[in-house]
Design an enzyme around this catalytic site. Structure first.
Site, PDB file in Angstrom:
ATOM      1  N   GLU A  56      33.186  48.656  44.638  1.00 14.38           N
ATOM      2  CA  GLU A  56      33.144  47.260  44.197  1.00 14.38           C
ATOM      3  C   GLU A  56      32.951  46.264  45.340  1.00 14.38           C
ATOM      4  OE1 GLU A  56      32.997  45.955  41.224  1.00 14.38           O
ATOM      5  OE2 GLU A  56      33.529  47.641  39.951  1.00 14.38           O
ATOM      6  N   ASP A  70      32.949  37.845  40.031  1.00 18.71           N
ATOM      7  CA  ASP A  70      34.049  38.786  40.198  1.00 18.71           C
ATOM      8  C   ASP A  70      34.605  38.581  41.605  1.00 18.71           C
ATOM      9  OD1 ASP A  70      33.451  39.791  37.689  1.00 18.71           O
ATOM     10  OD2 ASP A  70      32.327  41.490  38.468  1.00 18.71           O
TER      11      ASP A  70
END
Length: 148
Positions: A56, A70
């Site tokens: 991520e 995000d």
């Protein structure tokens, strides 16, 4: 024109981080594994969380995806889980900016909450909330914490 917009967004995020005094911290694999364990993450999940953090954010606490908004080391969504800016809100009751500090306690707490909510919805394992899980972390992740 697209590059100008990217530059402006990147500049704005950098300026906001400078104002909040947030410094980038890139966690090591074992350092992250220790933090997860210290926050009570079950041992059988630690390696997968380390893998997800790598996929991520490359372990960067100040990572922000300007396409999806995000935030943080686990790339927590501002649409569902954190409130953009400094005000707490959404599913985890936290501000997205709080996910950008070197202290990843809130990141871990919120990620565990997302995991649990995902499983309550019948999606098992709860890691399925992260799109990086299936292509990157659904197999044997023990190598991520070998020697930790």
């Amino acid at each position: 024109m697209h590059y100008i917009m990217i530059y402006k967004v990147t500049f704005l995020i950098s300026a906001l981080l400078a104002l909040t005094g947030t410094e980038a911290k890139i966690y090591g694999q074992c350092e992250l594994a220790t933090a997860l364990r210290n926050q009570g993450v079950p041992e059988n999940q630690v390696a997968t969380w380390v893998c997800i953090a790598h996929a991520e954010s490359n372990f960067d606490t100040t990572a922000v995806n300007t396409n999806t908004w995000d935030y943080g080391i686990f790339q927590i969504s501002s649409i569902y889980w954190c409130q953009s800016g400094d005000q707490p809100g959404n599913g985890c009751g936290i501000s997205c900016n709080s996910l950008l500090s070197d202290d990843i306690t809130e990141d871990i707490t919120c990620s565990r909450h997302i995991y649990e909510e995902t499983e309550r919805e019948g999606k098992v394992p709860g890691f399925l909330a992260w799109t990086t899980y299936l292509p990157n972390c659904s197999g044997d992740n023990s190598g991520w914490i070998a020697g930790c």
